[in-house]
Write an enzyme that holds these catalytic residues in place. Sequence first.
Site, PDB file in Angstrom:
ATOM      1  CD  GLU A 164      -6.854   2.408   6.711  1.00 43.03           C
ATOM      2  OE1 GLU A 164      -6.052   1.745   7.025  1.00 43.03           O
ATOM      3  OE2 GLU A 164      -6.432   2.843   5.570  1.00 43.03           O
ATOM      4  CD  GLU A 221      -2.639   1.516   2.649  1.00 41.87           C
ATOM      5  OE1 GLU A 221      -3.691   2.017   2.560  1.00 41.87           O
ATOM      6  OE2 GLU A 221      -1.967   0.931   3.649  1.00 41.87           O
TER       7      GLU A 221
END
Length: 258
Positions: A238, A141
Amino acid sequence: MPAFAANLTMMFNEWDFLDRFDAAADAGFSAVEYLFPYEAAPEAIAERLARNNLRQALFNLPPGDWSAGERGIAAFPGRFDDLKADVERALDYAAATRVRRLHLMAGIADPHDQEAASSYRRSVAYTAGRLAEKGIDLLLEPINGRNMPGYFLNDFAIAERLIAECGLPNLKLQFDIYHRQILHGDVTMALRRLLPITGHIQIASVPSRNEPDGEELNYPYLFGEIDRLGYDGFIGCEYIPRGQTLDGLGWFKPFARN
């Protein structure tokens, strides 16, 4: 229709960690994710997942000493033995939770440092290979420098190139739309191009990282585009609720599990 995973590190903080599984299920989520599970016993997490008929979408491998400021150790040349031990620890939790995707944090390091780059590549190759033995994908990520100054993997192009060069079928991109918008913008075109190598998607408003219902991104449009592109994984929520978690779930009601 998109399927969403509640991020239990950021959401449902009104409850203790294990009780967040119950709260997320009661709110209509079919899956959960979080940063780290390691302060709870794997058997306790597995019990909450089973009790609530929840899928475990994702969690991170151990990040090193988080309280000391470490944000992963994969790019640290002298920590390879620690990384190998961390992989085994994560696999214990993966076995209990039946998760199929784990994220490896790179760490705070200069992306132009050749030793760090070599260490990171070695760590990625080792971890992906070990996870492949268990049928688990490894995710990388890119994270923006505003939220995590000095993070090694801070560019989607670097992640894309590494995934291509490694050529490992279980090495995938974690496409966090919030980080993408801050780093590069051009979210829709990036989704269209990168979806074939994407293993997980995450969302939050930009710039405040709150519920995906306002500010500079049109999430209803993006959800439709993700659906149109045929993405069949979970979308991780998130984000940091503006107030009480349940009060901010109006955006989620059309997608909630009955």
